[in-house]
Write an enzyme that holds these catalytic residues in place. Structure first.
Site, PDB file in Angstrom:
ATOM      1  N   GLU A   1      -8.307   4.570  11.578  1.00  9.29           N
ATOM      2  CA  GLU A   1      -7.247   4.416  12.498  1.00  9.29           C
ATOM      3  C   GLU A   1      -7.105   5.948  13.233  1.00  9.29           C
ATOM      4  O   GLU A   1      -7.743   6.867  12.932  1.00  9.29           O
ATOM      5  CB  GLU A   1      -5.969   3.893  12.241  1.00  9.29           C
ATOM      6  CG  GLU A   1      -5.567   4.752  11.076  1.00  9.29           C
ATOM      7  CD  GLU A   1      -4.147   4.081  10.307  1.00  9.29           C
ATOM      8  OE1 GLU A   1      -3.273   3.931  11.441  1.00  9.29           O
ATOM      9  OE2 GLU A   1      -3.845   4.106   9.286  1.00  9.29           O
TER      10      GLU A   1
ATOM     11  N   ASP B   1       0.596  -1.256   0.030  1.00  9.00           N
ATOM     12  CA  ASP B   1      -0.043  -0.102  -0.037  1.00  9.00           C
ATOM     13  C   ASP B   1       0.935   1.335  -0.040  1.00  9.00           C
ATOM     14  O   ASP B   1       1.734   1.151   0.723  1.00  9.00           O
ATOM     15  CB  ASP B   1      -1.052   0.133   1.218  1.00  9.00           C
ATOM     16  CG  ASP B   1      -0.327  -0.022   2.521  1.00  9.00           C
ATOM     17  OD1 ASP B   1      -0.491   0.878   3.292  1.00  9.00           O
ATOM     18  OD2 ASP B   1       0.109  -1.237   3.231  1.00  9.00           O
TER      19      ASP B   1
END
Length: 292
Positions: A100, A9
């Protein structure tokens, strides 16, 4: 594609050239597209182009700032979907929500309210025609998200981050796998193969449209018919046998002491019958003999 597949990613702090990741063994790339309601990754277009040039499968992710706010979650999702379309992210791929702590995203609310907002975001993406998934750390999933509810709705769709150790890791050590239900991808390091990029391993098949080699077409050979003989019956050369159609209705007669091509066999009115000629004409087998 194998279920166990390396993926990276990437965001603005990563390279726009995916070739090093491809050489290291990555087959999939998850590009950060957006964050909040206004941030667009300025490198995303170049990263997407490079992923395509390196023949890597491509997904996208959004960094959340909505916390447990349902209205803002929907707005961020619409912003993300709009950008994903401009980046030409295929609807056969995943749009991931990165939920997050960071950049103002508050996770320490109730699991109920957090999950409600998360699912509102995922619904917008799903309704736009994309596959959807949710990223966070194992600790946040366990404390602040009702993952069972999300899995029930969207299946195996969790992308979980949990590292055995900080620093370079080339291959995942499954002795440190964060055991929980619904994990589709495990992010096992933030320095895969010394390339300063997040390393991930898939645990389910994310790519279901990989090119398959078509099966070789088998051309059937023309069928050679059998031959049946209708003998002289009961010593009477003028005796005739009546044919049936496929439904059991009686049709015309055929003479004895004749031969016919047989193109099929069927039970009609409890009798074994042979289909003769090219039409639906059936002769009771008891009046015939197969001679070829």
């Amino acid at each position: 594609m194998a279920t166990r597949d390396f993926a990276v990613d990437v965001a603005v702090y990563n390279s726009t050239d995916m070739s090093a990741y491809k050489r290291a063994g990555a087959h999939q790339v998850i590009v950060k597209a957006t964050e909040g309601l206004g941030y667009i990754n300025p490198k995303a277009s170049a990263q997407v182009k490079s992923a395509h040039n390196n023949h890597m499968y491509l997904h996208a992710y959004h960094f959340a700032t909505f916390g447990n706010n349902v209205g803002r979650a929907k707005a961020e999702a619409k912003f993300f979907v709009s950008r994903a379309k401009k980046l030409n992210i295929s609807k056969k791929r995943y749009l991931w929500l990165d939920w997050e702590t960071g950049d103002g995203n508050v996770v320490i609310n109730s699991a109920y309210s957090n999950t409600k907002a998360i699912m509102a975001f995922m619904k917008v993406c799903h309704n736009a025609g994309y596959k959807v998934g949710l990223y966070s750390s194992a600790s946040i999933f366990r404390q602040y998200v009702d993952t069972a509810k999300i899995i029930k709705k969207y299946g195996t769709c969790l992308w979980v981050a949990s590292y055995a150790t900080m620093g370079r890791i080339d291959k995942p050590d499954f002795n440190y796998f964060p055991s929980m239900n619904g994990v589709a991808i495990w992010q096992f390091t933030d320095n895969w193969c010394g390339l300063s990029v997040d390393g991930n391993i898939t645990l389910k098949e994310l790519i279901t449209d990989a090119v398959k080699v078509p099966a070789k077409k088998v051309v059937a050979k023309p069928k050679t018919p059998s031959i049946c003989y209708v003998p002289i019956l009961y010593g009477n050369p003028n005796y005739k046998v009546r044919l049936l159609d496929s439904e059991g209705h009686y049709q015309k007669y055929i003479a004895t002491n004749t031969r016919w091509e047989v193109w099929g066999v069927k039970i009609i009115k409890g009798m074994k019958c042979y289909r003769i000629g090219t039409n639906e004409q059936w002769v009771p087998a008891k009046f015939t003999k197969i001679i070829k």
